[in-house]
Write an enzyme that holds these catalytic residues in place. Sequence first.
Site, PDB file in Angstrom:
ATOM      1  N   LYS A   1      53.461  33.438  61.701  1.00  0.00           N
ATOM      2  CA  LYS A   1      52.522  32.385  62.091  1.00  0.00           C
ATOM      3  C   LYS A   1      52.403  32.334  63.615  1.00  0.00           C
ATOM      4  CE  LYS A   1      54.986  29.414  59.856  1.00  0.00           C
ATOM      5  NZ  LYS A   1      55.552  28.248  59.148  1.00  0.00           N
TER       6      LYS A   1
ATOM      7  N   THR B   1      49.900  17.103  63.494  1.00  0.00           N
ATOM      8  CA  THR B   1      50.139  18.349  62.749  1.00  0.00           C
ATOM      9  C   THR B   1      51.511  18.397  62.092  1.00  0.00           C
ATOM     10  OG1 THR B   1      50.903  19.401  64.809  1.00  0.00           O
ATOM     11  CG2 THR B   1      48.579  19.676  64.228  1.00  0.00           C
TER      12      THR B   1
ATOM     13  N   GLY C   1      54.234  18.729  59.550  1.00  0.00           N
ATOM     14  CA  GLY C   1      54.288  19.275  58.195  1.00  0.00           C
ATOM     15  C   GLY C   1      53.497  20.551  57.965  1.00  0.00           C
ATOM     16  N   THR C   2      52.970  21.156  59.007  1.00  0.00           N
ATOM     17  CA  THR C   2      52.125  22.339  58.811  1.00  0.00           C
ATOM     18  C   THR C   2      52.874  23.495  58.154  1.00  0.00           C
ATOM     19  OG1 THR C   2      52.591  22.948  61.120  1.00  0.00           O
ATOM     20  CG2 THR C   2      50.493  21.861  60.676  1.00  0.00           C
ATOM     21  N   GLY C   3      54.116  23.748  58.602  1.00  0.00           N
ATOM     22  CA  GLY C   3      54.862  24.878  58.049  1.00  0.00           C
ATOM     23  C   GLY C   3      55.200  24.686  56.583  1.00  0.00           C
ATOM     24  N   CYS C   4      55.672  23.500  56.248  1.00  0.00           N
ATOM     25  CA  CYS C   4      55.981  23.191  54.846  1.00  0.00           C
ATOM     26  C   CYS C   4      54.723  23.314  53.988  1.00  0.00           C
ATOM     27  CB  CYS C   4      56.535  21.781  54.722  1.00  0.00           C
ATOM     28  SG  CYS C   4      57.997  21.446  55.724  1.00  0.00           S
TER      29      CYS C   4
END
Length: 269
Positions: free
Chosen positions: A179, A211, A213-216
């Site tokens: 990412k 933003t 929580g984007t990775g989860c």
Amino acid sequence: MTSQPTAPPRVLTVAGSDSGGGAGIQADLKTMLALGTHGMSVIVAVTAQNSLGVRGYWELPAEAVRAQFHSVTEDIGVDAVKTGMLASAELTETVAGLLSGLAVPVVVDPVGVSKHGDALLATEALDAVRTKLLPTATVVTPNLDEVAQLTGVCVETEEGMRDAAVAMLSHGPRWALIKGGHLPGPYAVDLLTDGATEHWLRSPRYDNRHTHGTGCTLASALAARLAAGDTVERAARAAKEYVTGAIAAGFPLGAGIGPVDHGWCVPGH
């Protein structure tokens, strides 16, 4: 007579709880529901956090993690698994052992720190992630900070994402989704590769600070699409589209960084 409804694809998240609801187990389950799957959970740690940061976290015993996992898999079954915060070396090794016995896609989000920079993985657990957890992964989804933490490779350009992928794949996952959202530029660029083929995923970069929580969310969306039968490439593209929409719709909550909007694509939301 009416026929019984058909159960949706089953997705299991193995991660930590976010009391603020923007990341972790809560984000995972919201994402899975939004994408038409049945989300289930194995909680490995409980965090006390809000929009300003993580105040602390408490690990569950390995026995509790194993019991949750077996309760779900032995009765309901799973079509895909997503892992997030695993906190310690013991829990990482416990989860890796459980996953090694499954024959379904596994998405590993190697969570090391929170959006606010708070540590969510003990330093002594890094080796367990590399040697035990990553070999179980169908896809690993590190951001650039997690790449550096796990491999020592520091990425400053898009070209450098290839080196990051090579380093991550050397630890055994079938695919790496690197990412590149932390890189500057008008587009958020990710690289999906299995070492033989490359897929570059690009989306507009939105001027929205909310933003959390984007990775989860991305990893859970990827697992949901794999559970539904997508190929890794199709699942990654769908997950990228979903998280981009969620980022665009992210909203203020509390005094700090608000969450992405997991329900942005749900009719009537």
